[in-house]
Design a protein around this motif. Structure first.
Motif, PDB file in Angstrom:
ATOM      1  N   ALA A 119       4.031   5.735  -5.552  1.00  0.00           N
ATOM      2  CA  ALA A 119       4.088   5.727  -7.022  1.00  0.00           C
ATOM      3  C   ALA A 119       2.937   6.553  -7.598  1.00  0.00           C
ATOM      4  O   ALA A 119       3.120   7.308  -8.567  1.00  0.00           O
ATOM      5  N   ALA A 120       1.763   6.434  -6.999  1.00  0.00           N
ATOM      6  CA  ALA A 120       0.600   7.192  -7.484  1.00  0.00           C
ATOM      7  C   ALA A 120       0.814   8.695  -7.314  1.00  0.00           C
ATOM      8  O   ALA A 120       0.268   9.492  -8.078  1.00  0.00           O
ATOM      9  N   SER A 121       1.624   9.064  -6.340  1.00  0.00           N
ATOM     10  CA  SER A 121       1.856  10.503  -6.112  1.00  0.00           C
ATOM     11  C   SER A 121       2.998  11.025  -6.985  1.00  0.00           C
ATOM     12  O   SER A 121       3.386  12.193  -6.860  1.00  0.00           O
ATOM     13  N   GLY A 122       3.555  10.161  -7.836  1.00  0.00           N
ATOM     14  CA  GLY A 122       4.563  10.615  -8.777  1.00  0.00           C
ATOM     15  C   GLY A 122       6.000  10.408  -8.345  1.00  0.00           C
ATOM     16  O   GLY A 122       6.928  10.894  -8.999  1.00  0.00           O
ATOM     17  N   ASP A 145       2.511   1.698  -3.459  1.00  0.00           N
ATOM     18  CA  ASP A 145       1.499   2.091  -4.449  1.00  0.00           C
ATOM     19  C   ASP A 145       1.121   3.570  -4.274  1.00  0.00           C
ATOM     20  O   ASP A 145       0.967   4.303  -5.257  1.00  0.00           O
ATOM     21  N   ALA A 146       0.975   4.002  -3.012  1.00  0.00           N
ATOM     22  CA  ALA A 146       0.616   5.403  -2.763  1.00  0.00           C
ATOM     23  C   ALA A 146       1.735   6.336  -3.213  1.00  0.00           C
ATOM     24  O   ALA A 146       1.478   7.388  -3.808  1.00  0.00           O
ATOM     25  N   ARG A 183       4.833  -3.852 -10.529  1.00  0.00           N
ATOM     26  CA  ARG A 183       3.656  -2.971 -10.613  1.00  0.00           C
ATOM     27  C   ARG A 183       4.032  -1.555 -11.021  1.00  0.00           C
ATOM     28  O   ARG A 183       3.228  -0.835 -11.597  1.00  0.00           O
ATOM     29  N   HIS A 184       5.289  -1.152 -10.676  1.00  0.00           N
ATOM     30  CA  HIS A 184       5.695   0.245 -10.905  1.00  0.00           C
ATOM     31  C   HIS A 184       7.054   0.306 -11.612  1.00  0.00           C
ATOM     32  O   HIS A 184       8.059   0.708 -11.012  1.00  0.00           O
ATOM     33  N   CYS A 205       9.250   3.443 -11.408  1.00  0.00           N
ATOM     34  CA  CYS A 205       9.759   3.891 -10.111  1.00  0.00           C
ATOM     35  C   CYS A 205      10.963   3.024  -9.719  1.00  0.00           C
ATOM     36  O   CYS A 205      10.858   1.795  -9.666  1.00  0.00           O
ATOM     37  N   GLU A 233       9.557   8.937  -8.182  1.00  0.00           N
ATOM     38  CA  GLU A 233      10.332   8.225  -9.203  1.00  0.00           C
ATOM     39  C   GLU A 233      11.418   7.349  -8.598  1.00  0.00           C
ATOM     40  O   GLU A 233      11.978   6.482  -9.257  1.00  0.00           O
ATOM     41  N   GLU A 255       0.829  -1.211   0.000  1.00  0.00           N
ATOM     42  CA  GLU A 255       0.000   0.000   0.000  1.00  0.00           C
ATOM     43  C   GLU A 255       0.863   1.260   0.000  1.00  0.00           C
ATOM     44  O   GLU A 255       0.561   2.241  -0.693  1.00  0.00           O
TER      45      GLU A 255
END
Lengths: 121, 121
Positions: free
Chosen positions: A58-61, A55-56, A92-93, A96, A63, A52
């Motif tokens: 990566a979702a916030s950008g 994921d949070a 998943r990312h 990143c 790198e 979690e």
């Protein structure tokens, strides 16, 4: 928006009080690294999970993400469980960069601080 | 013969490498407290046990013994298991004063050292 994240990764426990020192480390780290996206994640019993938290970030950008195990030493959790979690996170990312560093308990400064504490200094 | 003992109490693990940082803390503590009888004991998987370490200290004439948990926080092991072990040790050695201090991970100096390590400083 911050491009770099530091995720402190602790074991977790059923007792909510267990996380207090880890939360103090998180606060102190955020003070030392005001530009970074700093968070605390857990292997079990507490949330967010590492999944979690990554994921949070990566979702916030974010790198570039560094995972720092808040463990005294490299045991089964860090040698077996964590690599599996990180491999899944990297899949998943892919954009990143996810880096793992050694357990804080292996750091010379932390070793010295624990010895000083034990000595009552 | 030393009259004071400091027993570092760590969890223990199946992997022998797990104990390396704890052994480094023990060495550093012995350097800081050259007069004390310093040793490392474990809750499980590794030896000596806390019972064995306390018995050895008492047998060597130690009159005052401090148990320092090498744990990041107070969880079930420290709240439930350790008091039982200490009560039994005090019963076996009424002439030896056995004191328990807080987990090293709750110490401000250790918290700061962990944060500095996580920050890469």
């Amino acid at each position: 928006m911050s491009k770099e994240a530091i995720v402190l990764f602790a074991h977790g426990a059923r007792d909510p009080e267990w996380a207090k020192p880890a939360r103090r480390v998180t606060e102190e780290l955020a003070r030392l690294c005001p530009e970074a996206w700093v968070t605390l994640a857990f292997l079990e019993f507490m949330s967010p999970s590492l999944e979690e938290a990554v994921d949070a970030a990566a979702a916030s950008g974010v790198e570039s993400l560094r995972v720092v195990p808040l463990f005294l030493a490299q045991g089964g959790h860090l040698k077996r469980d964590l690599p599996v979690l990180l491999e899944a996170a990297r899949s998943r990312h892919p954009a990143c960069r996810i880096e793992l560093v050694t357990a804080v308990g292996e750091d010379e400064g932390v070793v010295r601080a624990m010895a000083r504490c034990a000595a009552g200094l």
